[in-house]
Design an enzyme around this catalytic site. Structure first.
Site, PDB file in Angstrom:
ATOM      1  N   GLY A  11      19.536  12.960  31.986  1.00 54.41           N
ATOM      2  CA  GLY A  11      20.097  11.848  32.762  1.00 54.41           C
ATOM      3  C   GLY A  11      19.125  10.685  32.892  1.00 54.41           C
ATOM      4  O   GLY A  11      19.201   9.908  33.853  1.00 54.41           O
ATOM      5  N   ALA A  12      18.236  10.549  31.917  1.00 55.93           N
ATOM      6  CA  ALA A  12      17.137   9.589  32.023  1.00 55.93           C
ATOM      7  C   ALA A  12      17.582   8.130  32.039  1.00 55.93           C
ATOM      8  O   ALA A  12      16.819   7.248  32.431  1.00 55.93           O
ATOM      9  CB  ALA A  12      16.133   9.810  30.882  1.00 55.93           C
ATOM     10  N   GLY A  14      20.229   7.038  33.758  1.00 53.84           N
ATOM     11  CA  GLY A  14      20.891   6.710  35.016  1.00 53.84           C
ATOM     12  C   GLY A  14      19.946   6.050  36.009  1.00 53.84           C
ATOM     13  O   GLY A  14      18.762   5.845  35.705  1.00 53.84           O
ATOM     14  N   THR A  16      18.821   7.155  39.076  1.00 52.11           N
ATOM     15  CA  THR A  16      17.790   8.084  39.517  1.00 52.11           C
ATOM     16  C   THR A  16      16.909   8.506  38.348  1.00 52.11           C
ATOM     17  O   THR A  16      15.676   8.546  38.456  1.00 52.11           O
ATOM     18  CB  THR A  16      18.452   9.315  40.165  1.00 52.11           C
ATOM     19  OG1 THR A  16      19.091   8.909  41.383  1.00 52.11           O
ATOM     20  CG2 THR A  16      17.433  10.395  40.477  1.00 52.11           C
ATOM     21  N   GLY A  17      17.558   8.824  37.227  1.00 47.75           N
ATOM     22  CA  GLY A  17      16.814   9.287  36.049  1.00 47.75           C
ATOM     23  C   GLY A  17      15.792   8.257  35.589  1.00 47.75           C
ATOM     24  O   GLY A  17      14.676   8.614  35.189  1.00 47.75           O
ATOM     25  N   LYS A  43      22.412   4.585  21.749  1.00 49.08           N
ATOM     26  CA  LYS A  43      22.514   3.596  22.826  1.00 49.08           C
ATOM     27  C   LYS A  43      21.203   2.845  23.008  1.00 49.08           C
ATOM     28  O   LYS A  43      20.116   3.410  22.864  1.00 49.08           O
ATOM     29  CB  LYS A  43      22.893   4.282  24.138  1.00 49.08           C
ATOM     30  CG  LYS A  43      24.364   4.642  24.222  1.00 49.08           C
ATOM     31  CD  LYS A  43      24.719   5.156  25.610  1.00 49.08           C
ATOM     32  CE  LYS A  43      26.198   5.538  25.663  1.00 49.08           C
ATOM     33  NZ  LYS A  43      26.488   6.397  26.819  1.00 49.08           N
ATOM     34  N   LYS A 126      26.864  20.838  44.184  1.00 48.53           N
ATOM     35  CA  LYS A 126      25.426  21.085  43.991  1.00 48.53           C
ATOM     36  C   LYS A 126      25.048  22.466  44.513  1.00 48.53           C
ATOM     37  O   LYS A 126      24.263  23.182  43.893  1.00 48.53           O
ATOM     38  CB  LYS A 126      24.613  19.990  44.690  1.00 48.53           C
ATOM     39  CG  LYS A 126      24.683  18.655  43.953  1.00 48.53           C
ATOM     40  CD  LYS A 126      23.989  17.533  44.722  1.00 48.53           C
ATOM     41  CE  LYS A 126      24.029  16.238  43.901  1.00 48.53           C
ATOM     42  NZ  LYS A 126      23.472  15.082  44.602  1.00 48.53           N
TER      43      LYS A 126
END
Lengths: 332, 332
Positions: A11-12, A14, A16-17, A43, A126
């Site tokens: 998720g780098a 995003g 947070t990522g 991308k 979660k």
């Protein structure tokens, strides 16, 4: 010198990522790789990560646990900052992490302090992931950060902050505005993560990072003080918020697959948790067994809400989810 | 002298509840009352409790949370040792405890160490109760004790222990017999509870009490040593146990309301957790965040498995669930 821990970040690209990626690279003590989907390899955001010297591992998360275990081979620490919509796909990934012998997993959390079940939809999902981890006896750390500064300030009448404000309800005060909330600058998330994941004291623990604990009345007062402007506040009582939440719950349960209704419901649940229940506070974090990252790392100076705001008035803030038009305020 | 804490015990006539009642009375520092159903008031076991100077509070657990809150008024600590079948009825009781301002709740646990979800049916239900407590921010302590000595020894050929053996599979060794398990004497459950509930260190924590950590091969060897007899062991491999468990799971899911099928399934899940997964061990308890009661109370000397066995050979053991014929082995 012992070899540096090999970290895989999911998720780098995003919000947070990206912060975690920055924090880990800045720490300069990790071998960092990122996990991306085949469809994401080309991308721009992924290429930009490669340009910083970070290697890619490519897989679809729908792969089998054995296939995923091969993808994870040689990794010491797995960090997930997966989209809020894909929480449950982490369950297979955790089984793969067990097979691969990962030393520590950090499942996606990075949100507000909230009870494990029955208050927030995504928090419930979660918890399912955390329970899968515990069933597997996988070494883990769960990291919360409260709500971001970047989503916690109102528009001002002059429009000077409009460039940085995402959420439609930025000038709304829920309840009496006196409920304290844990806040962090989004940029500090990665700073906390890079410290927490390499610390034996945080193994198999829940930890929260934070910079300020402020009420809405206090954050609005800071904005008024720094801007010299009077904010036109709208008030939504706890009872009104609860009624809106119940309508959103009904809409969601009629259309459980509709992502808009799901997001609406979740955002209202978050507001209810933050402003009516008052979950996102140090006392409740302590009750739930969280360690306080400020106590663990007294040398680290997080970015205060006031300092963030001063930057915002200088035009230096960045609106989260730049690809979205203004409206939503899902923190992920 | 400050007034003694007022404790209300639910399930006082059960196996665990009786031990807790004894432990609390022996401690001589609590004002103890017990909560019973209207239909139980005239039972001999309840009268026997009253004869020991313990007052009754009477209610049906199906009452509303406001009615239950009235029943709980003036209570400092609520301890539940409710039947395994009624776990979920504790949810309303916990909401009532919140209204009544109870200082600490001790929901029904007193079992083996196991993951919170997905391995043992009744453990899953307990987790629902724990999550209700956390949602309410109710001060709590959760107490596990491993498996009882009283259900952890085999018959011997001479029949000398038959009077005390409950379970049909007492001479069965699951897997290779080398999986360690946490054991406690049933009589020590109350000893641990009386210490743990009055201790600030255990507030909002999980704690486990124990006397021994032994494998089946070790417990069988102690029995053979003390009796001078050779036990005719039956071996059930992990694969066989897993296959039997899956059949019981299917039977249960076809007949979810059939209490026999539910109990069969649960007992097999417990065996699987104890002997194949190896959950009921100090290392896993530590991983899950449990405090060790032996470390908290180093002066307390629990009854060892060997000492319990020596008593059993003297004819002084008591078969749990005396009202049942031999067969089941649900610890509660």
């Amino acid at each position: 010198m012992p070899s540096m821990p090999r970290i895989l970040l999911l998720g780098a690209t995003g919000e947070t990522g990206s912060s975690i990626l920055d924090g880990l690279l800045e720490a300069n003590k990790y071998n960092l790789e990122v996990l991306v989907r085949p469809s994401s390899v080309r991308k721009e955001a992924v290429k930009a990560i490669q340009d910083r010297g970070v290697k890619l591992r490519v897989t679809d998360l729908s792969a089998s646990e054995d296939e995923l275990a091969l993808v994870l081979s040689g990794i010491d620490i797995l960090i997930s900052a997966i989209s809020g919509y894909d929480q449950l796909s982490q369950k297979t990934l955790m089984r793969a992490a067990k097979i691969a012998g990962i030393r520590r997993v950090v499942p996606c959390a990075y949100g507000t302090i909230a009870p494990p079940q029955g208050v927030m939809l995504f928090r419930d999902e979660k918890e399912e992931v955390y329970n899968e981890i515990k069933r597997l006896a996988l070494p883990y750390t769960i990291i919360e950060v409260g709500f971001w500064h970047q989503l916690s300030f109102p528009r001002v009448s002059s429009g000077r902050l409009d460039y940085a404000v995402l959420q439609q309800d930025s000038t709304t005060i829920y309840g009496d505005g006196n409920m304290p909330n844990i806040l962090s600058d989004l940029r500090d998330v990665g700073q906390y993560v890079s410290r927490i994941i390499d610390d034996d004291r945080t193994l198999n623990k829940h930890v929260y990072g934070w910079s300020d604990v402020l009420t809405a009345n206090e954050t609005f007062a800071i904005v008024e003080e720094l801007s010299g402007e009077i904010i036109e506040k709208e008030y939504v009582s706890s009872q009104q918020l609860e009624a809106t939440l119940e309508r959103a719950r009904a809409e969601h349960s009629k259309n459980p697959k509709d992502p808009t209704k799901r997001l609406d419901f979740y955002i209202l649940q978050t507001m209810y948790s933050k402003y009516v229940r008052g979950d996102n506070q140090p006392s409740y974090a302590k009750y739930l067994g969280y360690l306080d990252a400020r106590q663990l790392y007294p040398d680290f100076k997080p970015i205060s809400f006031r300092d963030f705001l001063a930057e915002a008035f200088e035009g230096k803030a960045k609106r989260p989810y730049a690809q979205l038009t203004s409206g939503a305020s899902l923190q992920h």
